[in-house]
Design an enzyme around this catalytic site. Structure first.
Site, PDB file in Angstrom:
ATOM      1  N   SER A 280     116.627   6.800  32.794  1.00 11.44           N
ATOM      2  CA  SER A 280     117.157   6.171  33.994  1.00 11.44           C
ATOM      3  C   SER A 280     116.069   5.442  34.736  1.00 11.44           C
ATOM      4  CB  SER A 280     117.750   7.234  34.911  1.00 11.44           C
ATOM      5  OG  SER A 280     116.704   7.927  35.530  1.00 11.44           O
ATOM      6  N   LYS A 281     116.485   4.783  35.800  1.00 13.08           N
ATOM      7  CA  LYS A 281     115.536   3.994  36.602  1.00 13.08           C
ATOM      8  C   LYS A 281     114.414   4.877  37.141  1.00 13.08           C
ATOM      9  CE  LYS A 281     117.850  -0.172  37.481  1.00 13.08           C
ATOM     10  NZ  LYS A 281     119.270  -0.181  37.743  1.00 13.08           N
ATOM     11  N   ARG A 282     114.702   6.172  37.269  1.00 12.54           N
ATOM     12  CA  ARG A 282     113.683   7.077  37.813  1.00 12.54           C
ATOM     13  C   ARG A 282     112.447   7.158  36.912  1.00 12.54           C
ATOM     14  NH1 ARG A 282     117.239  11.504  38.047  1.00 12.54           N
ATOM     15  NH2 ARG A 282     118.941  10.035  38.175  1.00 12.54           N
ATOM     16  N   GLY A 284     110.816   4.819  35.903  1.00 15.26           N
ATOM     17  CA  GLY A 284     110.075   3.568  36.067  1.00 15.26           C
ATOM     18  C   GLY A 284     111.024   2.454  35.704  1.00 15.26           C
TER      19      GLY A 284
END
Ligand code: GLU
Length: 513
Positions: A280-282, A284
């Site tokens: 996921s975007k978490r 990076g």
């Protein structure tokens, strides 16, 4: 919602071999941001299935969730596919920097198909497979709270199904806000055979009377996706496994319309190496663009993505797109989540970089080189080619080149301590640099000659070669001093530069004493 995944242990190849020569697959991204690296894998698999089966790859843009639209996202999807040579046969393509819609099943942008969805919603209303619902958000909220309190799953209670035709007409005429819901009859089983995940079954008692058309007239995802896939004659629904749970709802819609149910091919999830959860975007930036910006090569990215959920019959790891087309088959897709391992991507990338011709490496790194101080008019081609061939086998990402070679174009800045070899005395290093500097004014800079220079003066190799290398590059790690000097000597003023660097080093070391 509970699903029963009935995996059929061994799946025979014949079952998955596509017999129909009119295979049509589609990628149906929502334009909610820059294309995600996982979506590029979906595009790649779609492309490979289409090409392998002489089929058609359709790109449809699913923009019905107007709140999540991001400006520029559509252009980014189309441009990225084109940049990676995964250009669709139908839908949208980039031509001379402009988006062009191609194909006979358009429009391929869902917001331009609203009239179609509303027509099909009416068909379901007439067939009594769907109904208008006028419930207010407050009522739905209360219903949910009651169900929560009774530990029941949240379901619409079919309240509006009881309205008579006249009541419905009166409410519509009065302009009351309404949605259209599918009338799901409880107590039946919905099943489908996913070509990757096997048989999946669920009881309709676990499926809500889903909204098909929202109060703003826009369709929901299940409604739009089923109608479009049917009208666009998609034979294989290919998408990420996160849509497996929606598929039974889609099947109910196919059944309600009386349409042939296509084949389903869900791709395994792409997992983060650290959390083992969906990437996921978490983690990076996971947009394709960010990987390009970091200096990953497109063919290396594709090769890496191909292995995220698929493996070939052989041990071969390096595949061109053409070879992937030849090798790819649905029956070799995995069910298990694929770990997104950046080390592996780095390995693919360095392998691809090593195999580039010097001119290709130059073209791909020109902007990094320019940023590092390279100027076409100032430096001869042979000098640059030599620099690139020194670094080619050491590079993992193209973006590293700038910091690794900037010293060839600019005098480096570094700390005097870099010149000290292990536990040597600064005085010794100073003396050696002085001797070197004298010698190199006219002396031979080749490896043999420098080694002879060391031997004749009975110096310690490390105490000469380390400070020499450090003086030339200003880096802790770089190619050896002979390779650097040989490269500088391609320049008419190469010897001058070498002597300047030694001078700079001498000043630094003198400052330490
Ligand atoms: N619009 C969905 C997405 O953004 C596509 C789902 C599908 O392929 O059916 O991923």
């Amino acid at each position: 919602m509970r699903f029963r995944f009935l995996f059929i242990g061994f799946i025979s190849i014949n079952k998955h071999t596509i017999m129909n020569d009119k295979v049509r697959v589609r990628m149906a991204p929502s334009p909610t941001g820059l294309l995600h690296i996982g979506s590029l894998r979906t595009a790649l698999y779609d492309f490979l299935i289409a090409r392998k089966n002489s089929g058609t790859f359709v790109l449809r843009i699913e923009d019905t969730d107007q709140n999540r639209l991001v400006p520029g996202a559509i252009e980014n999807i189309i441009q990225t596919l084109s940049d990676f040579s995964l250009t669709p046969d139908e839908g949208f393509v980039m031509e001379d920097g402009k988006i062009k819609e191609v194909g006979q099943f358009g429009p391929y942008l869902q917001s331009k198909r609203l009239e179609i969805y509303s027509r099909y919603a009416k068909e379901l209303l007439t067939k009594k497979k769907a109904y208008y619902c006028f419930c207010t958000p407050q009522r739905l909220d209360e219903l949910r709270k009651q169900q929560e309190a009774q530990k029941l799953p949240p379901r619409y209670d079919k309240f509006c199904l009881k309205l008579s035709g006249e009541e419905v007409q009166a409410k519509l005429a009065a302009g009351e806000s309404a949605v259209i819901r599918l009338n799901v009859e409880p107590g039946h089983m919905v099943a489908f055979d996913d070509l990757v995940f096997g048989r999946i079954e669920i009881s309709t008692s676990e499926i809500d009377d889903q909204i098909l058309i929202k109060s703003d007239g826009f369709p929901t995802y299940p409604m739009a996706v089923v109608i479009d896939d049917h009208l666009m004659e998609i034979t294989h629904i290919t998408r990420g496994d996160e849509f497996i749970s929606s598929t039974p709802k889609h099947i109910l819609l196919y059944e309600a319309f009386g349409w042939e149910i296509p084949k389903f091919v869900h791709f395994p999830p792409v997992l983060s190496k650290t959390t083992k959860k969906k990437l996921s975007k978490r983690e990076g930036d996971v947009s394709v663009q960010s990987f390009l910006d970091k200096g990953y090569l497109k063919p290396a990215i594709l090769n890496f993505l191909a292995f995220l959920g698929w493996s070939p019959k052989s041990e071969q790891e390096i595949f061109s797109l053409l070879e992937l087309v030849q090798e790819f088959s649905i029956d070799r897709l995995h069910k298990a989540g694929a770990i997104f391992d950046l080390d592996k991507l780095d390995w693919f990338n360095s392998t691809y970089i090593r195999n580039l011709k010097i001119e290709e490496l130059f073209a791909l790194t020109l902007h990094y080189l320019t940023e590092a101080g390279f100027e076409t008019e100032k430096y001869p081609k042979a000098f640059l080619e030599q620099i690139l061939s020194l670094e080619q086998s050491r590079l993992t990402k193209l973006s590293e080149i700038g910091e690794r070679v900037a010293y060839f174009f600019r005098q480096p800045e570094y700390d005097a301590s870099l010149l000290i070899w292990k536990k040597s005395e600064p005085q010794t290093i100073q003396a050696n640099l002085l001797k070197l500097s004298e010698y190199l004014k006219t002396g031979d800079a080749s490896e043999t000659a420098i080694k002879q220079f060391i031997e004749e003066r009975q110096l310690k190799t490390g105490e000469v070669l380390w400070p020499l290398r450090a003086a030339l590059s200003g880096l802790t790690a770089s190619p050896g001093p002979f390779e650097i000097m040989e490269t500088f000597l391609i320049l008419p003023n190469g010897r001058e530069i070498i002597l300047q660097r030694l001078d700079q080093a001498l000043q630094k070391i003198t400052g330490m004493i």
